[in-house]
Design a protein around this motif. Structure first.
Motif, mmCIF file in Angstrom:
data_model
loop_
_atom_site.group_PDB
_atom_site.id
_atom_site.type_symbol
_atom_site.label_atom_id
_atom_site.label_comp_id
_atom_site.label_asym_id
_atom_site.label_seq_id
_atom_site.Cartn_x
_atom_site.Cartn_y
_atom_site.Cartn_z
ATOM 1 N N VAL A 750 -45.087 -12.486 -6.176
ATOM 2 C CA VAL A 750 -44.570 -12.639 -7.533
ATOM 3 C C VAL A 750 -45.254 -11.660 -8.486
ATOM 4 C CG1 VAL A 750 -44.425 -14.229 -9.490
ATOM 5 C CG2 VAL A 750 -43.881 -15.029 -7.188
ATOM 6 N N ALA A 751 -46.542 -11.436 -8.294
ATOM 7 C CA ALA A 751 -47.262 -10.510 -9.164
ATOM 8 C C ALA A 751 -46.709 -9.095 -9.067
ATOM 9 C CB ALA A 751 -48.747 -10.521 -8.825
ATOM 10 N N LEU A 752 -46.127 -8.741 -7.940
ATOM 11 C CA LEU A 752 -45.581 -7.397 -7.742
ATOM 12 C C LEU A 752 -44.166 -7.243 -8.271
ATOM 13 C CD1 LEU A 752 -46.841 -6.769 -4.091
ATOM 14 C CD2 LEU A 752 -47.782 -5.789 -6.201
ATOM 15 N N ASP A 756 -37.298 -6.978 -14.434
ATOM 16 C CA ASP A 756 -35.855 -7.010 -14.187
ATOM 17 C C ASP A 756 -35.500 -7.690 -12.875
ATOM 18 O OD1 ASP A 756 -36.730 -5.153 -12.360
ATOM 19 O OD2 ASP A 756 -35.571 -3.486 -13.181
ATOM 20 N N GLY A 757 -36.487 -8.121 -12.100
ATOM 21 C CA GLY A 757 -36.238 -8.817 -10.852
ATOM 22 C C GLY A 757 -36.444 -7.991 -9.605
ATOM 23 N N SER A 758 -36.688 -6.709 -9.741
ATOM 24 C CA SER A 758 -36.810 -5.817 -8.583
ATOM 25 C C SER A 758 -38.257 -5.715 -8.112
ATOM 26 C CB SER A 758 -36.288 -4.428 -8.946
ATOM 27 O OG SER A 758 -37.120 -3.828 -9.937
ATOM 28 N N TRP A 759 -38.431 -5.169 -6.899
ATOM 29 C CA TRP A 759 -39.745 -4.825 -6.356
ATOM 30 C C TRP A 759 -39.779 -3.335 -6.031
ATOM 31 C CZ3 TRP A 759 -38.116 -9.840 -5.501
ATOM 32 C CH2 TRP A 759 -39.066 -10.841 -5.642
ATOM 33 N N ALA A 760 -40.933 -2.756 -6.190
ATOM 34 C CA ALA A 760 -41.126 -1.356 -5.783
ATOM 35 C C ALA A 760 -41.630 -1.332 -4.348
ATOM 36 C CB ALA A 760 -42.121 -0.661 -6.718
ATOM 37 N N LEU A 761 -41.252 -0.287 -3.613
ATOM 38 C CA LEU A 761 -41.711 -0.125 -2.236
ATOM 39 C C LEU A 761 -43.145 0.406 -2.267
ATOM 40 C CD1 LEU A 761 -40.890 -0.374 0.692
ATOM 41 C CD2 LEU A 761 -40.006 1.956 0.604
ATOM 42 N N SER A 762 -44.109 -0.456 -1.903
ATOM 43 C CA SER A 762 -45.514 -0.108 -2.058
ATOM 44 C C SER A 762 -46.313 -0.718 -0.919
ATOM 45 C CB SER A 762 -46.048 -0.604 -3.405
ATOM 46 O OG SER A 762 -45.995 -2.025 -3.459
ATOM 47 N N THR A 792 -36.532 -4.745 -2.565
ATOM 48 C CA THR A 792 -36.109 -6.025 -3.135
ATOM 49 C C THR A 792 -35.389 -6.876 -2.102
ATOM 50 O OG1 THR A 792 -35.913 -4.964 -5.315
ATOM 51 C CG2 THR A 792 -34.820 -7.096 -5.020
ATOM 52 N N VAL A 793 -34.550 -6.251 -1.262
ATOM 53 C CA VAL A 793 -33.885 -7.003 -0.197
ATOM 54 C C VAL A 793 -34.925 -7.580 0.763
ATOM 55 C CG1 VAL A 793 -32.351 -6.809 1.799
ATOM 56 C CG2 VAL A 793 -31.735 -5.725 -0.357
#
Length: 851
Positions: A750-752, A756-762, A792-793
């Protein structure tokens, strides 16, 4: 109706032992004496409960209708029978006036002292009570506590016993009726008014008070017969200018009889004897179920013009039709979080879930209790990634410099800050302990109740009452959080309620003949949320100069999803009615509640005098008036001289609103009349002395609540009295499986997540997913043009793989993520999901991504 048989008081050394006669050395008197001596060496509530198990939660109730004082003293309870009940209900749109006559008979062989107890439901107020027997007549009257401090001379121990020993929590009207001889009857007559809830289909829902229909109690009738053991006559008069269309009930009714050609008035009655295993509920349907209705109630012809009871009253119902919001989409609203030191130190995870779950399009701010009462931002800011990141960065430094808790000044700072246009304001207040200035806090929230909602959370029992009071006054919710494992779930459950859409910018305008004006008592709410309905009271003042105009016009305007909506309705200026003034009395209750904050804030004596005047005139109790029971003997007294009679001598008896502590919540209701335990005088005196000595232990929450004030909280804030934390349903209904390792992983994920609801590839995301970062990048489908879509998927798929832990916790976060995905790359989601399932070893279905 409960009673006590006249026989030697018995006690048991243990519940399984045979009863033995009481004596001072070995019976309850001796035991109580030992307890009072031993109490002097107790140092904590825990020591007291472990050593004696006598007070607080140690009171128990068995199936025979007997109370146990600890495990030693057994007090049997027996019934005084309800013989008949005559109930007359007048329902006017969403307001009810109830008149009831109840006849009880003492069928035991001994005289007993009786106490009438009437549980008060939400939005209910008694305005008339009297009881008569062969010997005396009892009448309840209101008095100004300052000018007429009349006190009852005895019998208060019965109310004290009732308050602490009742199984059922909540407020109740109680009046001591004196002694009832064997075979004698007492006739109780009472009247009360009540606001009725509005069902989603527009029906007014009336439920007969359990005192008037006390189902489920073994002391009134035998439920095995499935019929009432006493006679019940119920008649309902219905009125609405929109017309009465239909009446439904869960008991047999006579055919609906219309008493007006336009169907604006009707009557219906109880047919036969109802079943005894459920409440008696009545649903009244009206014509034209629009978002607004107006019913005019004529004033009292005997009251002076211009007074509260003398002028006509318009009963306005506001219930806009608001569609469901799609989870995860942009949404308006202002969310303000008020945090204290304990919450910042121990509940950072809950704050993280809260902030990340907010929707795009809203505004937010964070306040911390401290001397300066300054928010993270000077005023609420739009929910964006930059603003969220900055807020999360500034929270630790703000929390480290906290001073004394000052919720009152923090609230005032919030109310003095302008609200973003067309964004309904909602406060999330977190309290670890009872703050100072409880009355002032409640009054401040009450003063601004039309401009916002409060969702309050308490982490200790002593702040539970204040949390519930703030929520009730503003139409929000309260939650008691008893453990770290349920904190985030409880908070998010309230956030889901807060995210329901609302009609914003609500306003009312009036068109009346010259010479007339309208005053809305209590003001108009600025926002109405989905599922809510508001009942307003507007009084018409003045004299019309043009008597040929027979109608007025009311216009409701509000904004819904950026679209302006307008409703217009006509109402008569010469109303008809039965003169029962239900709307006027409930309007008095509303007006006195508005005057309360002004009196608490020290705005002079005028608000108090006005509230007392309204209370004494309408018969509705307020914080500055109190009940007193006046008992007048029915039998005259002969004087020594021939044919000389003395007038009946009046006496004052206990009569008041009692806050029942309650030991449990049950579907069975309290009995309407019960008999205080017939202890010997010494036993009763010992118990009262013991209760006084243990007041700091058994009633610790009340002591803390009153420690900062010279007087008890105002009665209108009923929930400021003792509140059992178990009454809060939000904290006890969660079934989330707590796993510390899973919770830590979820918190990292959740912290990542972005705003807008997305996640970065990290690499951080790969660590949480427990998959090598290079492998994640190498498995990314070729069709994906943006790595954040693939990330995000993967994150959403991982959450569903562990939905046994995260389904409730991450529901809002997931909805926001799926909404973002659908707006970015609908054509790429099928391939991404298939690859993610293979990589994570899961089987998430396409429906999760709205495919």
């Amino acid at each position: 109706m409960l009673g006590v048989e006249s026989r030697p008081l018995q006690c048991r050394d243990t519940p399984g032992d045979n009863p033995v006669l009481m004596n001072r050395d070995s019976g309850p008197l001796g035991l109580l004496w030992l307890y009072m001596k031993n109490l002097l060496v107790c140092r904590s509530p825990e020591m007291w409960h472990q050593s004696f198990g006598l007070l607080g939660k140690s009171y128990a109730h068995d199936t025979t209708g007997s109370f146990f004082l600890g495990k030693w003293l057994r007090v049997p309870l027996y019934p005084v029978s309800l013989c008949s009940a005559v109930v007359d209900v007048a329902i006017q749109d969403y307001v009810a006036d109830v008149a009831a006559e109840l006849i009880y008979q003492n069928k035991s062989q001994t005289s007993t002292e009786v106490l009438f107890v009437f549980p008060l439901g939400p939005h209910m107020a008694i305005y008339s009570f009297q009881a008569r027997s062969e010997d005396a007549k009892v009448h309840a009257v209101l008095q100004d506590e300052v000018q007429q401090p009349h006190e009852a001379t005895g019998g208060w121990e019965n109310l004290e016993y009732l308050r602490d020993q009742s199984e059922y929590p909540g407020e109740a009207f109680a009046c001591f009726l004196g002694t009832l001889s064997p075979g004698r009857e007492v006739v109780v007559t009472l009247r009360y008014v009540q606001e009725l809830p509005r069902e989603p289909d527009g029906a007014a829902r009336f439920v007969l008070s359990p005192t008037l229909n006390p189902y489920g109690t073994l002391y009134v009738w035998n439920c095995r017969t499935s019929k009432l053991h006493y006679s019940l006559l119920l008649t309902a008069s219905l009125q609405s200018p929109r017309g009465v269309v239909d009446v439904q009930a869960n008991f047999a009714l006579t055919p609906l009889i219309y008493t007006a050609q336009d169907h604006s008035t009707a009557q219906v009655s109880l047919a036969g004897s109802p079943q005894c295993h459920h409440d008696l509920e009545l649903l009244v349907y009206y014509g034209d179920p629009t978002a607004v209705s107006a019913v005019v109630e004529k004033g009292d012809p005997e009251a002076p013009p211009g007074s509260l009871l003398g002028d006509p009253m318009v009963l306005v119902t506001l219930a806009p039709s608001i569609p469901e919001a799609v989870p995860g989409q942009r949404q308006s609203g202002e969310f303000i979080f008020l945090l204290n030191t304990t919450f910042l130190e121990h509940a950072q995870d809950s704050l993280l879930f809260l902030l990340k779950s907010l929707p795009l399009g809203c505004y937010f701010n964070i306040y911390c209790y401290e001397e300066t009462s300054v928010g993270i931002y000077s005023q609420s800011v739009e929910y964006t990634q930059d603003n969220l990141t900055e807020a999360m960065r500034r929270i630790p430094s703000t929390g480290s410099s906290l001073g004394d808790s000052n919720l009152l000044e923090t609230l005032r700072s919030v109310y003095n800050t302008p609200r973003p246009h067309r964004h309904p304001r909602q406060l999330f207040i977190f309290m670890a302990g009872l703050p100072p200035d409880v009355e002032a806090i409640a009054a401040e929230v009450c003063r601004h109740r039309n401009s916002h909602r409060c969702f309050s959370f308490c982490f200790s029992e002593d702040s539970a009452a204040l949390a519930m009071a703030l929520a009730k006054e503003t139409g929000g919710e309260a939650a008691y959080v008893s453990s770290d494992s349920s904190r985030s779930l409880v908070v998010l459950k309230c956030l889901k309620q807060a995210l329901k859409p609302a009609a914003e910018g609500v306003s009312l305008s009036w068109t009346l003949p010259r010479g007339l004006e309208v005053e809305v008592l209590g003001g108009t709410p600025q926002s109405i949320f989905q599922g809510q309905h508001n009942l307003l009271y507007a009084q018409i003042h003045g004299q019309a100069q043009d008597t040929t105009v027979a109608k007025g016009v009311m216009t409701l305007q509000y904004s819904l999803d950026g679209q302006d909506v307008t409703y217009t309705i006509e109402f008569p200026l010469c109303p008809q009615g039965d003169g029962r003034l239900a709307g006027h009395r409930l309007a008095a209750r509303c007006l006195m509640k508005r005057l309360l904050p002004e009196s608490v804030s020290g705005s002079g004596e005028e608000p108090r005098h006005r509230a007392v005047e309204i209370s004494l005139t309408s018969g509705i109790i307020c914080p500055f008036t109190s009940y007193v029971g006046v008992r007048t003997p029915q039998r005259v007294t002969w004087y020594q001289r021939p044919l000389a009679l003395l007038p009946p001598r009046q006496s004052l008896i206990p009569c008041q609103i009692v806050e029942l502590r309650g030991s449990r919540i049950s579907s069975c209701y309290p009995k309407s009349i019960w008999v205080p335990p017939g202890w010997l005088t010494a036993v009763r005196a010992s118990w009262l002395a013991l209760r006084q000595l243990t007041h700091d232990i058994a009633a610790l929450p009340q002591r803390r609540a009153c420690s900062k004030a010279c007087k008890p909280p105002p009665p209108l804030f009923s929930s400021l009295k003792y509140v059992d934390p178990m009454e809060f349903g939000l904290c006890s209904s969660t079934l989330w499986r707590w796993c510390p390792e899973a919770a830590a992983k979820c918190q990292e994920l959740v912290a990542l997540q972005n705003a807008d609801g997305s996640w970065a590839l990290s690499s951080g995301l790969a660590s949480v997913l427990e998959v090598d970062e290079d492998e994640i990048k190498g498995k990314m489908p070729d069709e994906v043009m943006e790595p954040s879509i693939w990330a995000t998927v993967m994150a959403v798929t991982w959450l569903h793989r562990h939905d046994e832990y995260y389904q409730d916790l991450c529901e809002l976060l997931e909805a926001k993520a799926v909404t973002w995905l659908c707006s970015q790359a609908v054509s790429q989601l099928d391939k991404c999901l298939e690859t993610a399932n293979t990589l994570l070893g899961s089987s998430v279905k396409p429906s999760v991504f709205r495919l």
